[in-house]
Design an enzyme around this catalytic site. Sequence first.
Site, PDB file in Angstrom:
ATOM      1  CB  ILE A   3      54.516  34.356   8.428  1.00 29.51           C
ATOM      2  CG1 ILE A   3      55.596  34.409   9.503  1.00 29.51           C
ATOM      3  CG2 ILE A   3      54.340  32.957   7.904  1.00 29.51           C
ATOM      4  CD1 ILE A   3      55.308  33.553  10.753  1.00 29.51           C
ATOM      5  CG  LEU A  27      48.479  49.224   8.633  1.00 28.85           C
ATOM      6  CD1 LEU A  27      47.288  48.942   7.708  1.00 28.85           C
ATOM      7  CD2 LEU A  27      49.775  48.865   7.924  1.00 28.85           C
ATOM      8  N   GLY A  67      59.852  38.300  15.702  1.00 23.95           N
ATOM      9  CA  GLY A  67      61.113  38.009  16.358  1.00 23.95           C
ATOM     10  C   GLY A  67      61.443  36.525  16.324  1.00 23.95           C
ATOM     11  CB  ALA A  88      49.039  46.881  18.674  1.00 18.27           C
ATOM     12  CB  VAL A  89      52.460  50.108  14.682  1.00 18.52           C
ATOM     13  CG1 VAL A  89      52.539  51.437  13.946  1.00 18.52           C
ATOM     14  CG2 VAL A  89      53.688  49.896  15.545  1.00 18.52           C
ATOM     15  N   GLY A 138      60.310  36.136   9.063  1.00 21.51           N
ATOM     16  CA  GLY A 138      59.818  35.746  10.372  1.00 21.51           C
ATOM     17  C   GLY A 138      60.985  35.344  11.261  1.00 21.51           C
ATOM     18  CB  THR A 173      52.979  39.833  13.333  1.00 20.28           C
ATOM     19  OG1 THR A 173      51.800  40.563  12.980  1.00 20.28           O
ATOM     20  CG2 THR A 173      54.196  40.722  13.156  1.00 20.28           C
ATOM     21  CB  CYS A 184      47.953  44.789   8.805  1.00 19.33           C
ATOM     22  SG  CYS A 184      48.289  45.681  10.341  1.00 19.33           S
ATOM     23  CB  THR A 241      61.854  41.798  15.035  1.00 17.79           C
ATOM     24  OG1 THR A 241      60.461  41.758  14.699  1.00 17.79           O
ATOM     25  CG2 THR A 241      62.010  42.160  16.497  1.00 17.79           C
TER      26      THR A 241
END
Lengths: 256, 299
Positions: B189, B71, B215, B68-69, B241, B191, B128, B264
Amino acid sequence: MKKYITDFTIIEKHIFNENYFSLTLQHPQHLPEIEAGQFVEVYIPDNKEVLLRRPISIHDVDRDANTIKLLIQKVGKGTSTLASMHEGDILNLVYPLGHGFSQQGNNPLLVGGGAGIAPLLYLSKCLKAKGITPTILLGGRTEKLIPSREEFKPFGTLALATEDGSIGEKGLVTQHPLFQGSYDHIYTCGPTPMMKAVARYAMAKGIPCEVSLENLMACGIGACLCCVVDSDQGHKCVCKEGPVFNANQLTTWINN
Amino acid sequence: MLQTKIHNLVLKNPVMTASGTFGYGEEFADFIDLNRLGAIIVKGTTGERRQGNPYPRMAETPAGMLNAVGLQNVGVETFCNEVYHRIKHLDTNVIVNVSGSSIEEYCKTAAMIDALDNIPAIELNISCPNVKKGGMGFGTDPAMAAQVVSEVRKIYHKTLIVKLTPNVTSVVEIAKAVEAAGADSVSLINTLLGMAIDVERQRPCLSTITGGLSGPAVKPIAVRMVWQVAHAVKIPVIGLGGIGSAADALEFLMAGARAVQVGTANFIDPTVTMKIIDGLGDYCNRHGIKDINEIIGII
């Protein structure tokens, strides 16, 4: 400082108790330059429940033997897998990561708690090599939570504090008589409340202070931006811009 | 043998790096030769500098991770004035992922990137999941997705890739909408919206409660969606993905992706992209394939 990805061989495993163990890892050639306070990202082999590498402080470096020692606390699936490994096994490291301690000060104090004592061993060794004898104050809830304390003895004046009084002074490191000595630099690593207390004291006294943070991390190289600390200049990656920060960069974090 | 094309972009090989997992490329320069990559998609860039979400922003989950960075990025002006000059000489396609909270912000950022000679494409991030305003909101409604793409299309003159979210009832419907609005390619895709709870502390693992899952866990979903979209649109599809090996990348190519992105897996092995490129070459040799395009979309 250039980063590497390398297979190391575990040449020694030492079990302190059910909570702590250390692994001595040998590099196939000469080790690159490594600063006290830097860390490695360890690939956790053969555990399908673990996807990401685990960031672990560099506890000690032996340039003659080409070894890095890691002091590890068993806290979850990743570190438990590491605890099940044996001498002769291979561990893949991405290293050396982050910025280390400045090694400034002629009369420095090192304050460590729990697993946070890990980077302070190599720091004290580097200081000693520069002719500086640090005061090393290590603490934990109880005696067994200060592993590897004996290894610090050659590198400075060692003092201990435990909350249950099982070894050293009874109480917190910040209550130890040596804590309030006259130092010109303080380095600290350990539980967040301890580091904040140490940093608040240092800032109140005007003593330069460096804190080493440990946040949840994915990449370890400043790409994912997951491990941020809310510094006075906005979010900073603990992995890349830390893990060692000057306390005066983190005044909001320290006072919260 | 591995060369492929996305609209006007010629890729040395189909392996790109996914935005948000590769910084500006520089972070990986100690480990790999960046010039070997098909393309680098740099960190999501917005009209203004963003601080992102509070810590904690990451949680490991079975065969995956939630993030949950939000942006966090330096903003388009700093990108153009500083970052661009550090990476513009790379001998690969450097693509900027463009994000925003409003159509105006997307257009402002896209226009500034359009003026940079050595950025041949943008990836418009309408997917996002970790920002309150905009982001995925544009990517979950076909009309809004079409609107933002057609507005950006008016001012952006190079290759326009649109990154799609899987958090929709029909990704095909969104893909067709952005194709009709002028997209040159779609990537998917982004996330999957997910959540994890620390039961000992009785709190969500992320400061934002929900976050984006990536991941290996998401790979079968991603392959399915790429296959569906590749059969429904004429523009090239870029698949991502959970790719961590050449075999994973080949699944996406066979499902119809013209190129792939590695995300990832870069965190676990910073050299993984090189292994995937080498692995694709080995695969072609083993199977007597002279041109990787022979296997694209064979399923």
